[in-house]
Design a protein around this motif. Structure first.
Motif, mmCIF file in Angstrom:
data_model
loop_
_atom_site.group_PDB
_atom_site.id
_atom_site.type_symbol
_atom_site.label_atom_id
_atom_site.label_comp_id
_atom_site.label_asym_id
_atom_site.label_seq_id
_atom_site.Cartn_x
_atom_site.Cartn_y
_atom_site.Cartn_z
ATOM 1 N N PHE A 130 13.125 101.952 56.201
ATOM 2 C CA PHE A 130 13.241 100.636 56.831
ATOM 3 C C PHE A 130 12.543 99.578 55.985
ATOM 4 C CE2 PHE A 130 14.036 103.543 60.227
ATOM 5 C CZ PHE A 130 14.896 102.891 61.092
ATOM 6 N N PRO A 131 13.275 98.820 55.165
ATOM 7 C CA PRO A 131 12.620 97.737 54.430
ATOM 8 C C PRO A 131 12.002 96.742 55.417
ATOM 9 C CG PRO A 131 14.893 98.051 53.670
ATOM 10 C CD PRO A 131 14.710 98.893 54.890
ATOM 11 N N LEU A 133 12.131 93.710 55.684
ATOM 12 C CA LEU A 133 13.063 92.692 56.157
ATOM 13 C C LEU A 133 13.855 93.199 57.367
ATOM 14 C CD1 LEU A 133 14.324 89.896 55.649
ATOM 15 C CD2 LEU A 133 15.976 91.014 54.178
ATOM 16 N N LEU A 134 14.308 94.450 57.292
ATOM 17 C CA LEU A 134 15.068 95.004 58.418
ATOM 18 C C LEU A 134 14.168 95.194 59.635
ATOM 19 C CD1 LEU A 134 17.553 97.638 56.947
ATOM 20 C CD2 LEU A 134 17.981 95.310 57.684
ATOM 21 N N ILE A 137 13.853 91.880 61.183
ATOM 22 C CA ILE A 137 15.076 91.506 61.898
ATOM 23 C C ILE A 137 15.102 92.188 63.263
ATOM 24 C CG2 ILE A 137 17.593 91.857 61.917
ATOM 25 C CD1 ILE A 137 17.556 91.421 58.890
ATOM 26 N N ALA A 222 9.439 85.794 51.632
ATOM 27 C CA ALA A 222 10.855 86.072 51.908
ATOM 28 C C ALA A 222 11.151 85.922 53.394
ATOM 29 C CB ALA A 222 11.213 87.479 51.433
#
Lengths: 288, 315
Positions: A130-131, A133-134, A137, A222
């Motif tokens: 799981f990066p 960013l995900l 989200i 980011a």
């Protein structure tokens, strides 16, 4: 209790190596500079970083506004200074969360072996998929966008990193003579971990934390850039870049300045991390 | 090898299953009422009830989960609430942008990093080496979306060589579509290539010190020949490991870069879906992205075991 990791035998040797290490010195200076700016901004900024002054919009750099003003007439220097606090705070909390959970898990895995070892390491492999960013989200629906979302998302991504570092460092230590001696002396597993294992791997954790801090700064930027991080009006470098994007042709400095701020911070931490690694373990430095 | 692959395959399936539970729980159970999330707090009770009914939210969560997973397996990802289009169709269309972008970026990363790293290693401590190392330090520190903005400023706004954003679609021909992907791919590749070039350099320096390289030199090979014929191939092993690990960063990067260049890929789809509260799309796309990382890691593991038998005993 034995001394710290690798060949750092005396305090003199440690300090001597640090002062002669150009990468460490450059990293320390850059990091200290950014940290100082962030600390100063908590008490003083040249202008209020959130104050909108439309008539003063898009002013070029001047003695009044060193970095000029943005499309709302806000002082760019003040926003950069306060943005440093956002960046550093999110990153520190996220790395703290990652190390706070990951290091004990890694230590536990190394200490328990067998099923617990397998379970913890497989779970850490899983989280790697799981990066940040995900995760951000997904968590947006739970926490909403904001600093907490960013800290938790980046923090969760950091957990397996620290678990692996702690595990990898602790595992060989359990076969060392001083640990065997402690076991013979009747010390329990937890006590051995705290008194003998942890002190001998703390330098590795510090090096990793420095590197993760720099990745945290990039990840925070980011997330703010895509609107999942700190929300307005709190200044953040990532959101400054987002707002500057449509103004690139008109005022490129609005994008250049926050970008340079990120590079200086990340570069500083990376150099510091590289330097610390060499200083804590001079064998590595010689090999390179 | 077969039993290793089988063991890893079972682990892969378990990991994927756990990932579906996690994605479902975080996106559908934790936020409370998904219908309320999608329609907002101002929604009328009858509209809410209608949507709940349409989405099957009146069924218990475990049942909804099984229905969703069955759909994932058969390729039926539901119908997007905002686009009124099957999610599978949306995903297929968007993959036609995201996948070529990721492949393009990966190809550029490799083409830049491996020669650069090898060059620096072959001329260790020279001006070339110092220059490459300094440039890669800055490449690692620069956010890819910032590089993307600078590239757009230079090559699109100032020089007008390439488009600043948007995607004409593959139907417009391969060249206009590829042109639209050049700047995004370069922006994605530069930070990744910086990391990989450093790995390549240090890995090659390690292998250059090995006995078989010395033997090759003793046999009369020049330094360049020994490097090309013997050291380079062995130095690639850690480089491949890092490339596998970089996949999840590449994926996250692609999501962000698509937003910088307004490319209609999966990343842009997921962000539009977030802003429109289209949880049906968010859930399936997030799952797809997570699954792709898990599958790539699995393939890297198996590829390694095929190359290096020592690794089969682990895992």
């Amino acid at each position: 209790m034995s001394v710290s990791f690798g060949a750092s035998r005396t305090a003199d040797g440690w300090q001597f190596r640090a002062l002669r290490h150009p990468s460490f010195l450059a990293g320390a200076v850059l990091t200290a500079l950014v940290m100082t700016i962030a600390a100063v901004s908590l008490h003083w900024t040249p202008w209020d970083p959130t104050a909108i002054d439309i008539p003063a919009k898009f002013q070029p750099p001047s003695t009044a506004h060193w970095f000029g003003t943005d499309q709302f007439g806000r002082d760019v220097l003040a926003m950069i200074m306060r943005g440093a606090v956002t960046s550093i705070a999110v990153s520190i909390f996220a790395v703290g969360l990652g190390a706070g959970v990951g290091v004990p898990l890694g230590l536990l895995a190394a200490q328990q072996r067998g099923f617990a070892d397998q379970a913890i390491m497989r779970a850490s492999d899983f989280v790697f998929a799981f990066p940040a960013l995900l995760i951000a989200i997904m968590l947006r629906e739970v926490f909403g966008p904001g600093a907490t979302n960013a800290v938790v998302a980046i923090g969760i991504f950091n957990i397996p990193v620290f678990a692996r570092v702690a595990y990898g460092a602790a595992l060989p230590l359990w076969t060392r003579d001083f640990v065997l001696a402690a076991r013979v002396a009747g010390k329990g597993l937890v006590r051995i971990t705290v008194e003998h294992i942890l002190p001998n791997m703390v330098s590795l954790v510090i090096v990793q934390a420095t590197i993760q801090l720099s990745l945290g700064i990039l990840a925070e930027a980011a997330l703010s850039y895509v609107g999942l991080g700190v929300q307005p009006p709190a200044p953040s470098w990532g959101r400054m870049l987002n707002e500057a994007q449509t103004l690139m042709g008109l005022a490129p400095r609005l994008a250049l300045i926050p970008g340079f701020a990120i590079i200086v911070t990340v570069l500083g931490l990376n150099l510091l991390g590289d330097g610390l690694r060499d200083i804590f373990d001079p064998r590595l430095a010689r090999e390179r | 090898m077969l039993s290793f692959a089988l063991r890893r395959m079972i682990a892969l399936l378990v990991t994927l299953a756990v990932a579906t539970v996690l994605v479902f729980t975080v996106l559908e159970v934790l936020p409370g009422d998904p219908a309320q999330v999608m329609l907002g707090t101002e929604a009328r009770p009858d509209t809410l009830a209608a949507l709940r009914d349409k989405l099957g939210l009146n069924q218990p969560a475990p049942e909804r989960y099984l229905h969703w997973v069955a759909g994932l397996v058969t390729g039926d990802l539901g119908v997007s609430y905002t686009y009124a289009t099957p999610v599978a169709e949306l995903v297929r269309d968007r993959l036609a942008v995201s996948l070529p972008l990721a492949v393009f970026a990966l190809a550029l990363t490799t083409l830049i990093a491996i020669p650069l790293g090898a060059w620096a290693a072959a001329r260790r401590n020279s001006a070339v080496d110092v220059g490459v190392m300094a440039a890669t330090q800055i490449g690692i520190a620069a956010p890819n979306f910032w590089l993307a903005m600078l590239l757009a400023l230079l090559f699109a706004i100032t020089l007008r060589w390439l488009p600043a954003g948007g995607f004409p679609g593959w139907s417009a021909g391969p060249w206009p579509a590829l042109r639209a992907l050049i700047l995004p791919a370069v922006a994605l590749a530069l930070p990744q290539a910086s990391i990989l070039a450093r790995v390549m350099r240090s890995s090659l320096l390690d292998t250059l010190g090995d006995d078989y390289v010395r033997t090759a030199r003793a046999k009369g090979l020049s330094a360049g020949q020994a490097l090309r014929r013997h050291a380079l191939r062995n130095a690639m092993i850690p480089v491949l490991t890092i490339m596998g690990l970089q996949f999840s960063f590449l994926l996250a990067g692609t999501i962000i870069i698509e937003n910088v260049f307004y490319l209609p890929g999966l990343g842009r789809l997921v962000f539009q879906a977030i802003n429109q509260r289209d949880l049906i799309v968010v859930k399936s796309v997030v799952m797809l992205l997570v699954a792709s990382v898990i599958v790539v890691n699995f393939l890297v593991d198996v590829a390694y075991a095929a190359v290096d038998p020592r690794l089969r005993r682990r895992g």
